[in-house]
Design a protein around this motif. Structure first.
Motif, PDB file in Angstrom:
ATOM      1  N   LEU A  79       0.870  -1.094  -0.134  1.00  0.00           N
ATOM      2  CA  LEU A  79      -0.026  -0.070  -0.019  1.00  0.00           C
ATOM      3  C   LEU A  79       0.792   1.111  -0.143  1.00  0.00           C
ATOM      4  CD1 LEU A  79      -2.891   1.157   0.400  1.00  0.00           C
ATOM      5  CD2 LEU A  79      -2.363   1.374   2.977  1.00  0.00           C
ATOM      6  N   GLU A 133       3.264   4.472   3.590  1.00  0.00           N
ATOM      7  CA  GLU A 133       3.392   3.254   2.852  1.00  0.00           C
ATOM      8  C   GLU A 133       3.355   1.903   3.783  1.00  0.00           C
ATOM      9  OE1 GLU A 133       7.896   2.893   1.063  1.00  0.00           O
ATOM     10  OE2 GLU A 133       6.400   4.100  -0.036  1.00  0.00           O
ATOM     11  N   PHE A 179      -2.565   0.333  -4.635  1.00  0.00           N
ATOM     12  CA  PHE A 179      -2.432  -0.950  -3.913  1.00  0.00           C
ATOM     13  C   PHE A 179      -2.581  -2.083  -4.811  1.00  0.00           C
ATOM     14  CE2 PHE A 179      -5.109  -4.554  -2.136  1.00  0.00           C
ATOM     15  CZ  PHE A 179      -4.666  -4.729  -0.792  1.00  0.00           C
TER      16      PHE A 179
END
Length: 340
Positions: free
Chosen positions: A18, A43, A84
Motif C-alpha cells: 500500500l 506506505e 494497492f
C-alpha cells in the motif's frame, strides 16, 4: 524501480503493498468547501505494521475509509493516489472497489455491535461472509467459520456459533468482527480503533491477538488509534496525524521515546500521565484540534505548542529528517524540554 517515502524503511526494490501519496480529502463545494485531509503520504509493505495515531478530528478514520471507497457523502477524495496491488483505489470505480473490500483489504471498526446483525447468530453471519468471498457450500462455510472462531481464540466456539450478538461480551463480538475481516483472506487488515469500547484487560487481549494474527498470516496491518503507546506496542512504525496532516512518521520506539514533533511528545506525555494515575499528575494537551481547515500557511499546532515562535506562525513546516524518521516542525529535536 520503486521508491520509498522519507521515514519509511528501505523496500529493497520491492513495491510496497500500500502506498498512499499526497492524499487530499475535502467536504463541500465552492466557498463552503473545506479541507479535511491534506498531503498525507505513507506506505506499508507486505507483512509490515503501521500505527496511525492522533486525536479525534485528526483525519485518521477518513484516511482509512478512503482505502475502501467508504467515505460518506459529501466527503470525497480530491487529490493524490492510493496505490494497492497495482491499482489506484482513489480513482477506481465502485465495482473494482467492491472486489477489493473484504477480499484483499479487511476492515475492523470500533463498534462491533453496530457491525453485527442483532437478529442472526454470529456463526451464521460469519459463514455468510465466507460464502460471499469463496465458492463453497453452506456446510463448508460452517466448518470454516468454526475454524476461524477457534483461530480467534473464541472459547467454546461450537456453543457460541448460534449465539446472538447480545449474548456475547464486547471482546467476543470484536473477535467475531475480526474473523469476518479475515474471511476473504486479505493481504491488508485495517483496524480502526478496534479497542475503543473495551476494558483495559480485553483491549490488551485484542491487541495481542492482532499482533499474533499479523505474524502467523503474514498480514500487513494498519492500526488506527488515539493512543501512542498502544500503537507502539503493536506496530513497527508510526504515522502521527494532526488536523488532517502527517506531522511525524518513523520508527515506533524512537517516536515514542524521542519524538521529533511536539504533538507526538504531547501524546506520549498524556499517555504516561494516565498510566501513572497519581492525583494531580494527569497531563493533557490544551486547546482542540482545528476542523474544516482553510488556511494552511502556518503550523496548525502552533496555538497549542509550548515551543511555538513567530516563525511557526509565518510558514507551514514541511516534513524533514528527525530522530526516528521525519517530522513537520521548525524546531525538530528540541522536544522533551517542555512541561505538558
Amino acid at each position: 524501480m520503486t521508491t520509498h517515502l522519507p521515514g519509511q524503511p528501505a523496500n529493497n526494490g520491492e513495491a510496497p503493498l500500500l502506498a498512499v501519496r499526497d492524499l487530499a480529502i475535502d467536504i463541500g463545494d465552492g466557498p463552503a468547501r473545506a479541507s479535511l485531509v491534506r498531503g498525507v503520504s505513507f506506505e506499508i509493505g507486505r507483512g509490515e505494521s503501521l500505527g496511525l495515531v492522533g486525536e479525534s478530528g485528526s483525519g485518521k478514520s477518513l484516511t482509512c475509509l478512503s482505502l475502501g471507497g467508504l467515505l460518506p457523502h459529501p466527503v470525497r477524495v480530491t487529490g493524490g493516489s492510493i496505490q494497492f496491488g497495482g491499482m489506484d483505489l482513489a480513482a477506481a470505480p465502485a465495482r473494482q472497489l467492491r472486489q477489493v473490500r473484504g477480499r484483499r483489504i479487511g476492515f475492523v471498526f470500533q463498534d462491533p455491535s453496530g457491525a453485527l446483525d442483532p437478529l442472526f447468530p454470529v456463526g451464521r453471519q460469519l459463514a455468510e461472509v465466507l460464502r460471499r468471498h469463496r465458492p463453497i457450500s453452506r456446510a463448508q462455510a460452517y466448518r470454516q467459520a468454526l475454524d476461524l472462531m477457534d483461530e480467534l481464540e473464541i472459547p467454546r466456539a461450537r456453543d457460541r456459533f448460534m449465539a446472538h450478538p447480545h449474548e456475547l461480551s464486547g471482546g467476543m463480538k470484536q473477535r467475531i468482527c475480526i474473523a469476518m475481516a479475515l474471511a476473504g483472506g486479505p493481504d491488508l487488515l485495517v483496524a480502526d480503533e478496534p479497542t475503543t469500547a473495551l476494558d483495559v484487560t480485553t483491549e490488551r487481549a485484542i491487541l495481542t491477538l492482532l499482533a499474533r494474527l499479523q505474524a502467523d498470516r503474514g498480514l500487513a496491518l494498519l492500526l488506527v488509534t488515539h493512543s501512542l503507546p498502544v500503537a507502539a506496542s503493536v506496530a513497527g512504525r508510526l504515522c502521527v496525524m494532526y488536523a488532517g496532516e502527517v506531522v511525524e512518521l518513523g520508527d515506533a520506539v524512537t517516536c515514542l521515546d524521542e519524538p521529533g514533533h511536539p504533538y507526538t511528545e504531547a501524546l506520549a506525555a498524556s499517555a504516561r500521565s494516565l498510566e501513572a494515575a497519581r492525583p494531580g499528575y494527569l497531563t493533557g494537551i490544551p486547546g482542540t484540534v482545528p476542523s474544516r481547515i482553510q488556511d494552511v500557511t502556518r503550523c496548525l499546532f502552533a496555538d497549542r505548542c509550548p515551543y511555538a515562535t513567530d516563525e511557526c506562525r509565518r510558514r507551514h513546516p514541511p516534513l524533514a529528517p528527525s530522530r526516528g524518521g521525519v517530522a513537520a516542525c521548525v524546531h525538530i529535536d528540541r522536544t522533551r524540554r517542555a512541561v505538558w
